[in-house]
Design an enzyme around this catalytic site. Sequence first.
Site, short mmCIF file in Angstrom:
data_model
loop_
_atom_site.label_atom_id
_atom_site.label_comp_id
_atom_site.label_asym_id
_atom_site.label_seq_id
_atom_site.Cartn_x
_atom_site.Cartn_y
_atom_site.Cartn_z
N LYS A 93 0.84 -1.21 0.00
CA LYS A 93 0.00 0.00 0.00
C LYS A 93 0.87 1.26 0.00
CE LYS A 93 -3.80 -2.45 2.15
NZ LYS A 93 -4.32 -2.99 3.41
N ASP B 22 -10.36 3.94 4.93
CA ASP B 22 -10.56 2.51 4.74
C ASP B 22 -12.01 2.11 5.07
OD1 ASP B 22 -9.45 0.08 3.94
OD2 ASP B 22 -8.90 -0.51 5.97
N GLN C 261 -4.05 -1.72 9.79
CA GLN C 261 -4.00 -3.02 9.13
C GLN C 261 -4.63 -4.10 10.02
OE1 GLN C 261 -2.95 -3.65 5.91
NE2 GLN C 261 -3.68 -5.73 6.25
#
Length: 288
Positions: A55, A122, A99
Amino acid sequence: MSQARFMDGTALARRIVENTAERAVALTDRTGTAPCLATVLVGEDPASATYVRMKQKRCRKAGITSRHVALPAAMTTAELVGALRELSAEPAVHGILLQHPVGDHIDERAAFEAIAPEKDVDGVTFASFAAMSFARPGFVSCTPGGIMRLLDEYDVDPAGKRAVVVGRSAILGKPVGMLLLARDATVTYCHSRTRDLPSVVREADIVVAAVGRPRLIGGADIKPGAVVIDAGYNAGTATGGADVDFDSAVTRAGLITPVPGGVGPMTIATLLEQTVDAATRQLGVHGA
Ligand code: NAP
């Protein structure tokens, strides 16, 4: 024997990333500040570390800076919440990605809720989930958002269609079902307790497979002409670990996502795009 059209996520994602990179450069030129994504990794799980590095690399290529926060596996929920609150208050950070997974001893929901909604690129907070459910502006979960873009790209209007979502995780199954409902599909969720999954799948005009069990869904259960979206991915298998048995489904579906090259690339493209959206808003620029 008929053959489904492929939904090319790689090509669409490339176009989205190119456009996002142009916007990132324009925003940086105009404000003197580059969009910045903070990536937060708890512990040293090799797969998670690889995802985060990927990413960051994709951010760099798109003109987005990234700030990496590596935290020890032994940290407490309170410490992680504290770190995320600091990033939420930091003006130079425009988007935050925590994450997953963070470790069983940590309350992941509490950690997600420490992310300021305006930096939730996200799409993991309750605020983002509510916005998705009520079709209000906000950040979408990246994989579900990417799936909706793929449907739009291939002129699939969910309105009135019967959509079956197999999987109900917070990051994938649940939000994609809510996004489909917001677009007027008739949505059925299936999960590990669903009885007779094949008979439910057979009814679907749109199937979204979001499980992580290779070939759980057989081609014989795909309604002729259906749209098949396969988010399943398992790096450890030779075929990519798709949830749908591609070889048999491709002869019945009207449209189908390949694995890899379907849903996967759309996830990261959505993340990059939403990071630039967040920076644009936070830097007070309109129409960039
Ligand atoms: P998850 O949190 O493990 O959720 C899996 C879901 O599948 C659960 O809701 C589970 O039901 C359901 N399930 C398990 N066995 C089932 C069965 N036999 N029949 C019907 N449903 C069953 O997984 P996730 O994070 O949502 O990810 C799902 C898949 O998508 C994985 O392969 C993952 O690698 C992939 N993924 C891909 C991307 C991408 O960018 N391409 C992004 C995220 C995830 P219960 O709720 O009852 O346990």
